[in-house]
Design a protein around this motif. Structure first.
Motif, PDB file in Angstrom:
ATOM      1  N   ARG A 101      -8.302 -11.624 -11.373  1.00  0.00           N
ATOM      2  CA  ARG A 101      -8.178 -12.815 -10.518  1.00  0.00           C
ATOM      3  C   ARG A 101      -8.005 -12.423  -9.050  1.00  0.00           C
ATOM      4  O   ARG A 101      -8.543 -13.085  -8.168  1.00  0.00           O
ATOM      5  N   ALA A 102      -7.269 -11.358  -8.783  1.00  0.00           N
ATOM      6  CA  ALA A 102      -7.064 -10.902  -7.404  1.00  0.00           C
ATOM      7  C   ALA A 102      -8.374 -10.475  -6.753  1.00  0.00           C
ATOM      8  O   ALA A 102      -8.513 -10.534  -5.534  1.00  0.00           O
ATOM      9  N   LYS A 103      -9.331 -10.051  -7.571  1.00  0.00           N
ATOM     10  CA  LYS A 103     -10.649  -9.641  -7.061  1.00  0.00           C
ATOM     11  C   LYS A 103     -11.595 -10.830  -6.912  1.00  0.00           C
ATOM     12  O   LYS A 103     -12.772 -10.660  -6.626  1.00  0.00           O
ATOM     13  N   GLY A 104     -11.087 -12.047  -7.136  1.00  0.00           N
ATOM     14  CA  GLY A 104     -11.888 -13.247  -6.942  1.00  0.00           C
ATOM     15  C   GLY A 104     -12.763 -13.629  -8.118  1.00  0.00           C
ATOM     16  O   GLY A 104     -13.673 -14.438  -7.980  1.00  0.00           O
ATOM     17  N   MET A 105     -12.471 -13.044  -9.275  1.00  0.00           N
ATOM     18  CA  MET A 105     -13.247 -13.371 -10.469  1.00  0.00           C
ATOM     19  C   MET A 105     -12.505 -14.397 -11.320  1.00  0.00           C
ATOM     20  O   MET A 105     -11.296 -14.569 -11.192  1.00  0.00           O
ATOM     21  N   THR A 106     -13.241 -15.044 -12.184  1.00  0.00           N
ATOM     22  CA  THR A 106     -12.693 -16.049 -13.085  1.00  0.00           C
ATOM     23  C   THR A 106     -12.475 -15.432 -14.462  1.00  0.00           C
ATOM     24  O   THR A 106     -13.346 -14.721 -14.963  1.00  0.00           O
ATOM     25  N   VAL A 107     -11.330 -15.708 -15.059  1.00  0.00           N
ATOM     26  CA  VAL A 107     -11.082 -15.328 -16.453  1.00  0.00           C
ATOM     27  C   VAL A 107     -11.491 -16.529 -17.290  1.00  0.00           C
ATOM     28  O   VAL A 107     -10.909 -17.601 -17.195  1.00  0.00           O
ATOM     29  N   PHE A 108     -12.542 -16.343 -18.087  1.00  0.00           N
ATOM     30  CA  PHE A 108     -13.066 -17.429 -18.911  1.00  0.00           C
ATOM     31  C   PHE A 108     -12.314 -17.565 -20.231  1.00  0.00           C
ATOM     32  O   PHE A 108     -12.150 -18.673 -20.742  1.00  0.00           O
ATOM     33  N   ALA A 109     -11.891 -16.430 -20.785  1.00  0.00           N
ATOM     34  CA  ALA A 109     -11.207 -16.492 -22.089  1.00  0.00           C
ATOM     35  C   ALA A 109     -10.466 -15.196 -22.361  1.00  0.00           C
ATOM     36  O   ALA A 109     -10.833 -14.132 -21.849  1.00  0.00           O
ATOM     37  N   ARG A 110      -9.428 -15.328 -23.160  1.00  0.00           N
ATOM     38  CA  ARG A 110      -8.737 -14.179 -23.750  1.00  0.00           C
ATOM     39  C   ARG A 110      -8.729 -14.435 -25.248  1.00  0.00           C
ATOM     40  O   ARG A 110      -8.339 -15.507 -25.700  1.00  0.00           O
ATOM     41  N   ILE A 111      -9.176 -13.448 -25.993  1.00  0.00           N
ATOM     42  CA  ILE A 111      -9.259 -13.585 -27.445  1.00  0.00           C
ATOM     43  C   ILE A 111      -8.344 -12.539 -28.069  1.00  0.00           C
ATOM     44  O   ILE A 111      -8.550 -11.331 -27.883  1.00  0.00           O
ATOM     45  N   ASP A 112      -7.342 -12.990 -28.802  1.00  0.00           N
ATOM     46  CA  ASP A 112      -6.375 -12.113 -29.451  1.00  0.00           C
ATOM     47  C   ASP A 112      -6.844 -11.851 -30.880  1.00  0.00           C
ATOM     48  O   ASP A 112      -6.610 -12.661 -31.781  1.00  0.00           O
ATOM     49  N   HIS A 113      -7.520 -10.732 -31.074  1.00  0.00           N
ATOM     50  CA  HIS A 113      -8.057 -10.398 -32.395  1.00  0.00           C
ATOM     51  C   HIS A 113      -6.944 -10.154 -33.417  1.00  0.00           C
ATOM     52  O   HIS A 113      -7.102 -10.485 -34.597  1.00  0.00           O
ATOM     53  N   ALA A 114      -5.817  -9.579 -32.983  1.00  0.00           N
ATOM     54  CA  ALA A 114      -4.709  -9.333 -33.912  1.00  0.00           C
ATOM     55  C   ALA A 114      -4.130 -10.653 -34.409  1.00  0.00           C
ATOM     56  O   ALA A 114      -3.788 -10.785 -35.586  1.00  0.00           O
ATOM     57  N   ALA A 115      -4.036 -11.643 -33.528  1.00  0.00           N
ATOM     58  CA  ALA A 115      -3.538 -12.964 -33.953  1.00  0.00           C
ATOM     59  C   ALA A 115      -4.507 -13.611 -34.931  1.00  0.00           C
ATOM     60  O   ALA A 115      -4.082 -14.230 -35.906  1.00  0.00           O
ATOM     61  N   GLY A 116      -5.790 -13.439 -34.696  1.00  0.00           N
ATOM     62  CA  GLY A 116      -6.789 -13.968 -35.624  1.00  0.00           C
ATOM     63  C   GLY A 116      -6.674 -13.320 -36.990  1.00  0.00           C
ATOM     64  O   GLY A 116      -6.771 -14.003 -38.022  1.00  0.00           O
ATOM     65  N   ALA A 117      -6.449 -12.022 -37.005  1.00  0.00           N
ATOM     66  CA  ALA A 117      -6.280 -11.323 -38.277  1.00  0.00           C
ATOM     67  C   ALA A 117      -5.044 -11.835 -39.009  1.00  0.00           C
ATOM     68  O   ALA A 117      -5.077 -12.077 -40.222  1.00  0.00           O
ATOM     69  N   ALA A 118      -3.971 -12.035 -38.266  1.00  0.00           N
ATOM     70  CA  ALA A 118      -2.720 -12.517 -38.875  1.00  0.00           C
ATOM     71  C   ALA A 118      -2.899 -13.904 -39.488  1.00  0.00           C
ATOM     72  O   ALA A 118      -2.307 -14.198 -40.531  1.00  0.00           O
ATOM     73  N   GLU A 119      -3.730 -14.733 -38.879  1.00  0.00           N
ATOM     74  CA  GLU A 119      -3.966 -16.082 -39.403  1.00  0.00           C
ATOM     75  C   GLU A 119      -4.592 -16.078 -40.795  1.00  0.00           C
ATOM     76  O   GLU A 119      -4.464 -17.046 -41.539  1.00  0.00           O
ATOM     77  N   VAL A 120      -5.288 -14.983 -41.134  1.00  0.00           N
ATOM     78  CA  VAL A 120      -5.900 -14.899 -42.465  1.00  0.00           C
ATOM     79  C   VAL A 120      -5.199 -13.865 -43.342  1.00  0.00           C
ATOM     80  O   VAL A 120      -5.746 -13.386 -44.328  1.00  0.00           O
ATOM     81  N   GLY A 121      -3.961 -13.503 -42.956  1.00  0.00           N
ATOM     82  CA  GLY A 121      -3.145 -12.616 -43.778  1.00  0.00           C
ATOM     83  C   GLY A 121      -3.466 -11.145 -43.650  1.00  0.00           C
ATOM     84  O   GLY A 121      -3.073 -10.358 -44.511  1.00  0.00           O
TER      85      GLY A 121
END
Length: 89
Positions: free
Chosen positions: A9-29
């Motif tokens: 963000r400091a470089k003037g770019m946009t963060v479109f998404a953050r995807i937490d793969h570990a949280a996704g794995a936890a959701e399916v056990g």
């Protein structure tokens, strides 16, 4: 990941998404060491690239993966524009 997001963000770019793969794995056990993807970019930089070679759009927006290895060390991985993978601790 928060530090990386702040730098992006400091470089003037946009963060479109953050995807937490570990949280996704936890959701399916399942378990996965911390692994998070950040998707970011800037139309001011990406548009001229796509104007010269429109198919570069398949690689945009940019992505970086922050992940923890089995030894507890944190890595930052991203695809180099040359097509190779880079890893940084």
């Amino acid at each position: 990941m928060d530090r990386l997001q702040a730098e992006i963000r400091a470089k003037g770019m946009t963060v479109f998404a953050r995807i937490d793969h570990a949280a996704g794995a936890a959701e399916v056990g399942l378990t996965l060491r911390p692994t998070e993807l950040i998707i970011f970019g800037n139309a001011r930089g990406g548009t001229p690239l796509m104007e010269s070679v429109q198919t570069v759009g398949i690689d945009l927006p940019l992505k970086a993966l922050v992940w923890e290895d089995a030894g507890g060390e944190t890595w930052l991985s991203y695809n180099e524009p040359s097509g190779s993978l880079s890893d940084t601790t």
